[in-house]
Design a protein around this motif. Structure first.
Motif, PDB file in Angstrom:
ATOM      1  N   UNK A  14       1.073  -1.338   0.076  1.00 46.55           N
ATOM      2  CA  UNK A  14       0.167   0.061   0.054  1.00 46.55           C
ATOM      3  C   UNK A  14       0.824   1.264  -0.019  1.00 46.55           C
ATOM      4  N   UNK A  15       2.218   1.189   0.025  1.00 45.63           N
ATOM      5  CA  UNK A  15       3.002   2.183  -0.291  1.00 45.63           C
ATOM      6  C   UNK A  15       4.170   1.890  -1.022  1.00 45.63           C
ATOM      7  N   UNK A  16       3.719   1.966  -2.468  1.00 44.22           N
ATOM      8  CA  UNK A  16       4.760   1.551  -3.376  1.00 44.22           C
ATOM      9  C   UNK A  16       5.695   2.952  -3.591  1.00 44.22           C
ATOM     10  N   UNK A  17       5.538   3.983  -3.270  1.00 44.97           N
ATOM     11  CA  UNK A  17       6.380   5.010  -3.106  1.00 44.97           C
ATOM     12  C   UNK A  17       6.698   5.004  -1.883  1.00 44.97           C
ATOM     13  N   UNK A  18       8.055   5.057  -1.511  1.00 42.56           N
ATOM     14  CA  UNK A  18       8.390   4.741  -0.042  1.00 42.56           C
ATOM     15  C   UNK A  18       9.585   5.977   0.239  1.00 42.56           C
ATOM     16  N   UNK A  19       9.295   6.495   1.548  1.00 46.79           N
ATOM     17  CA  UNK A  19      10.257   7.854   1.832  1.00 46.79           C
ATOM     18  C   UNK A  19      10.794   7.142   3.068  1.00 46.79           C
ATOM     19  N   UNK A  20      11.970   6.858   3.164  1.00 47.50           N
ATOM     20  CA  UNK A  20      12.830   6.457   4.302  1.00 47.50           C
ATOM     21  C   UNK A  20      13.918   7.659   4.775  1.00 47.50           C
ATOM     22  N   UNK A  21      14.098   7.810   5.969  1.00 48.24           N
ATOM     23  CA  UNK A  21      15.131   8.824   6.488  1.00 48.24           C
ATOM     24  C   UNK A  21      16.499   7.949   6.372  1.00 48.24           C
ATOM     25  N   UNK A  22      17.544   8.778   5.905  1.00 47.38           N
ATOM     26  CA  UNK A  22      18.758   8.296   6.146  1.00 47.38           C
ATOM     27  C   UNK A  22      19.672   8.987   6.673  1.00 47.38           C
ATOM     28  N   UNK A  23      20.145   8.786   7.857  1.00 47.56           N
ATOM     29  CA  UNK A  23      21.051   9.543   8.765  1.00 47.56           C
ATOM     30  C   UNK A  23      20.123  10.942   9.344  1.00 47.56           C
ATOM     31  N   UNK A  58      12.271   4.200  -9.691  1.00 42.32           N
ATOM     32  CA  UNK A  58      13.167   5.118  -9.208  1.00 42.32           C
ATOM     33  C   UNK A  58      13.741   5.155  -7.834  1.00 42.32           C
ATOM     34  N   UNK A  59      14.873   5.440  -7.716  1.00 40.12           N
ATOM     35  CA  UNK A  59      15.512   5.716  -6.474  1.00 40.12           C
ATOM     36  C   UNK A  59      16.305   6.865  -6.411  1.00 40.12           C
ATOM     37  N   UNK A  60      16.286   7.710  -5.261  1.00 37.46           N
ATOM     38  CA  UNK A  60      17.315   9.087  -5.271  1.00 37.46           C
ATOM     39  C   UNK A  60      17.337   9.335  -3.803  1.00 37.46           C
ATOM     40  N   UNK A  61      18.313  10.330  -3.480  1.00 40.08           N
ATOM     41  CA  UNK A  61      18.681  10.611  -1.979  1.00 40.08           C
ATOM     42  C   UNK A  61      18.288  12.221  -2.319  1.00 40.08           C
ATOM     43  N   UNK A  62      17.711  12.839  -0.970  1.00 39.93           N
ATOM     44  CA  UNK A  62      17.520  14.193  -1.128  1.00 39.93           C
ATOM     45  C   UNK A  62      17.917  14.465   0.474  1.00 39.93           C
ATOM     46  N   UNK A  63      18.396  15.746   0.649  1.00 41.01           N
ATOM     47  CA  UNK A  63      18.663  16.684   1.691  1.00 41.01           C
ATOM     48  C   UNK A  63      17.231  16.987   2.456  1.00 41.01           C
ATOM     49  N   UNK A  64      16.864  16.668   3.534  1.00 40.21           N
ATOM     50  CA  UNK A  64      15.777  17.335   4.165  1.00 40.21           C
ATOM     51  C   UNK A  64      15.867  18.819   4.264  1.00 40.21           C
ATOM     52  N   UNK A  65      15.174  19.478   3.703  1.00 41.91           N
ATOM     53  CA  UNK A  65      15.485  21.153   3.471  1.00 41.91           C
ATOM     54  C   UNK A  65      15.323  21.694   4.822  1.00 41.91           C
ATOM     55  N   UNK A  66      14.808  21.289   5.998  1.00 40.98           N
ATOM     56  CA  UNK A  66      14.862  21.820   7.158  1.00 40.98           C
ATOM     57  C   UNK A  66      16.086  21.677   7.604  1.00 40.98           C
ATOM     58  N   UNK A  67      17.128  20.965   7.355  1.00 39.63           N
ATOM     59  CA  UNK A  67      18.453  20.957   8.025  1.00 39.63           C
ATOM     60  C   UNK A  67      19.298  21.850   6.869  1.00 39.63           C
ATOM     61  N   UNK A  68      18.805  22.392   5.950  1.00 41.05           N
ATOM     62  CA  UNK A  68      19.828  23.437   5.250  1.00 41.05           C
ATOM     63  C   UNK A  68      19.600  24.728   5.704  1.00 41.05           C
ATOM     64  N   UNK A  69      18.565  25.161   6.189  1.00 38.94           N
ATOM     65  CA  UNK A  69      18.407  26.466   6.533  1.00 38.94           C
ATOM     66  C   UNK A  69      17.039  27.000   6.878  1.00 38.94           C
ATOM     67  N   UNK A 121      12.853  27.658  11.148  1.00 40.08           N
ATOM     68  CA  UNK A 121      14.072  27.927  11.478  1.00 40.08           C
ATOM     69  C   UNK A 121      14.867  26.663  11.047  1.00 40.08           C
ATOM     70  N   UNK A 122      16.281  26.865  10.874  1.00 38.42           N
ATOM     71  CA  UNK A 122      17.053  25.511  10.554  1.00 38.42           C
ATOM     72  C   UNK A 122      16.983  24.664  11.732  1.00 38.42           C
ATOM     73  N   UNK A 123      16.834  23.506  11.322  1.00 38.35           N
ATOM     74  CA  UNK A 123      17.229  22.351  12.227  1.00 38.35           C
ATOM     75  C   UNK A 123      18.337  21.652  11.938  1.00 38.35           C
ATOM     76  N   UNK A 124      19.239  21.183  13.091  1.00 37.23           N
ATOM     77  CA  UNK A 124      20.616  20.663  12.674  1.00 37.23           C
ATOM     78  C   UNK A 124      20.370  19.050  12.137  1.00 37.23           C
ATOM     79  N   UNK A 125      19.442  18.435  12.526  1.00 34.16           N
ATOM     80  CA  UNK A 125      19.331  17.075  12.284  1.00 34.16           C
ATOM     81  C   UNK A 125      17.898  16.250  13.251  1.00 34.16           C
ATOM     82  N   UNK A 126      17.791  15.157  12.552  1.00 33.40           N
ATOM     83  CA  UNK A 126      16.579  14.639  13.073  1.00 33.40           C
ATOM     84  C   UNK A 126      16.846  13.024  13.720  1.00 33.40           C
ATOM     85  N   UNK A 127      16.646  12.770  14.752  1.00 32.58           N
ATOM     86  CA  UNK A 127      16.954  11.329  15.337  1.00 32.58           C
ATOM     87  C   UNK A 127      15.764  10.591  14.721  1.00 32.58           C
ATOM     88  N   UNK A 128      15.821   9.317  14.829  1.00 31.47           N
ATOM     89  CA  UNK A 128      14.608   8.458  14.742  1.00 31.47           C
ATOM     90  C   UNK A 128      13.293   8.951  15.124  1.00 31.47           C
TER      91      UNK A 128
END
Length: 406
Positions: free
Chosen positions: A68-77, A119-130, A145-152
């Motif tokens: 039910x989720x053929x389009x998959x979004x997974x956090x990496x790091x 398709x597969x590709x990797x993208x920076x989470x924009x909240x961590x960019x500024x 505001x910018x967030x430095x990163x996200x834990x699980x």
């Protein structure tokens, strides 16, 4: 300690501002993305390329999806996501939303004009960019505001799209976790070396296409109604044929049948049984080369022909049978067997063919993949699959072209 500090940062230092006091303020949203034309930094790739090593498709930690989720979004790091589309047809107009623990609205972080098939590709989470502006699900701009990163668990993702194919994906109730396993053909018994055969990416694409279609079919309102009222279906079949009911008159379980005495399921048990076909258990798809197909535990399998041409023609009897074993039913139950007047195996096949007739499956055109032409990757020789429906199909007789899932 890091996750605690990060959570504190989210709750006390992240600014999520609805709108802006300046009525002339124009939000600066991120540009839309065409995933067919990404820079190398996004590491774009096509999964299941014909020439790709089969070892990649058998890597269960990397290649998996829920039907039910053929389009998959997974956090990496802490600052990136991996986007994967398990579909033989691409999507258009896709919006990926984020949700933060301290803010009650989702907001768009990516807008994709196109995402191509597999398709597969990797993208920076924009909240961590500024600091950026984002469009909330209610249509108003917000500034974060910018967030430095996200834990699980520090950020959640969801997907929406106006694409009609995505609308079909959203209707799928099943949440089976689909993977390919090489443990079967690598451990064939010595006296049956072709019991299981290795698959390749060409066949994997067909299997993915089939399991999405199959999952849509068993989620369909007409299928659910027929499943829950199988006794009515049996009576209607008998009335149409002008005969008495052949065999069991309703669903029955795994107990041995003796002299026509069946362990019939109650209405509540039938409802519970339906959930076994659509729950979250793992499904390992495999291929057989011997005299029998097999299913049970996570396994469901069929012959090469079923993947290449069979499912396009609606020949789902073998797959339905093995999927029922995988769901927990043995040959004593008409949820798996095909004798004594038929059961799930027969009913599902009739229904699946009716959905092809209605053009009411996510994929109905074998030209999408053209697998029947890829002789270098197949053991058999095939012609283009051509679908026909028997005019005595019980769903065609009853619904007469109606019942499409709108």
């Amino acid at each position: 300690m890091f996750s605690i500090l990060l959570l504190a940062n989210l709750f006390f230092f992240t600014s999520c501002e609805d709108g802006n006091d300046d009525e002339n303020y124009k939000p600066n949203y991120s540009a839309s993305i065409d995933a067919t034309n990404l820079p190398a930094g996004n590491k774009p790739m096509t999964m299941f390329e014909d020439t790709e090593s089969s070892s990649k498709m058998y890597n269960k930690s990397d290649r998996w999806f829920r039907v039910n989720e053929p389009l998959q979004v997974i956090q990496k790091g802490k600052d990136s996501v991996q986007i994967s589309l398990y579909s033989p047809v691409g999507l258009t107009d896709v919006k990926i939303y984020a949700k933060l623990p301290n803010y009650n609205k989702r907001f768009v972080i990516y807008t994709f004009i196109k995402i191509p098939a597999f398709h597969r590709s990797f993208h920076q989470i924009p909240l961590t960019a500024g600091k950026n502006d984002y469009l909330s699900e209610t249509g108003s701009p917000i500034t974060i505001d910018k967030i430095e990163g996200f834990s699980s668990g520090g950020i959640e993702f969801s997907v929406e799209s106006s694409d009609p194919l995505f609308t079909k994906f959203k209707k799928i109730k099943s949440s089976r976790l689909v993977q390919f396993s090489d443990s079967y053909h690598l451990n064939n018994p010595a006296d049956d070396p072709n019991k299981y055969l290795p698959m390749n990416p060409v066949l994997a694409k067909e299997a993915i296409t089939m399991i999405i279609n199959f999952s849509y079919a068993i989620s369909h309102p007409l299928y659910y109604d027929t499943f829950m009222n199988f006794d009515r279906y049996k009576k209607e079949q008998a009335a149409t044929a002008g005969t008495s009911i052949n065999g069991a008159i309703n669903w029955h379980g795994n107990a041995d049948d003796v002299d026509g005495v069946y362990d019939y399921l109650t209405k509540m048990q039938i409802e519970q049984t339906y959930t076994t076909y659509i729950d979250k258990r793992s499904l390992y798809i495999a291929m057989v080369g011997g005299d029998s197909a097999w299913g049970g535990g996570p396994l469901a399998s069929q012959w090469e022909s079923g993947y290449v041409t069979g499912h396009w023609k609606g020949e789902m009897s073998v797959w339905s049978h093995e999927y029922s074993h995988h769901s927990g039913y043995n040959h004593s139950s008409n949820l798996a067997n095909s004798g004594e007047g038929g059961g799930q195996q027969e009913m599902l096949t009739h229904f699946y063919k009716y959905l092809i007739y209605l053009n009411d499956l996510p994929f109905t055109d074998p030209e999408i993949l053209k697998t029947y032409t890829k002789t270098n990757y197949l053991t058999g020789t095939y012609k283009k699959p051509v679908f026909t429906i028997d005019q005595k199909n019980p769903f065609l007789l009853k619904y007469k072209g109606e019942g499409k899932w709108n």
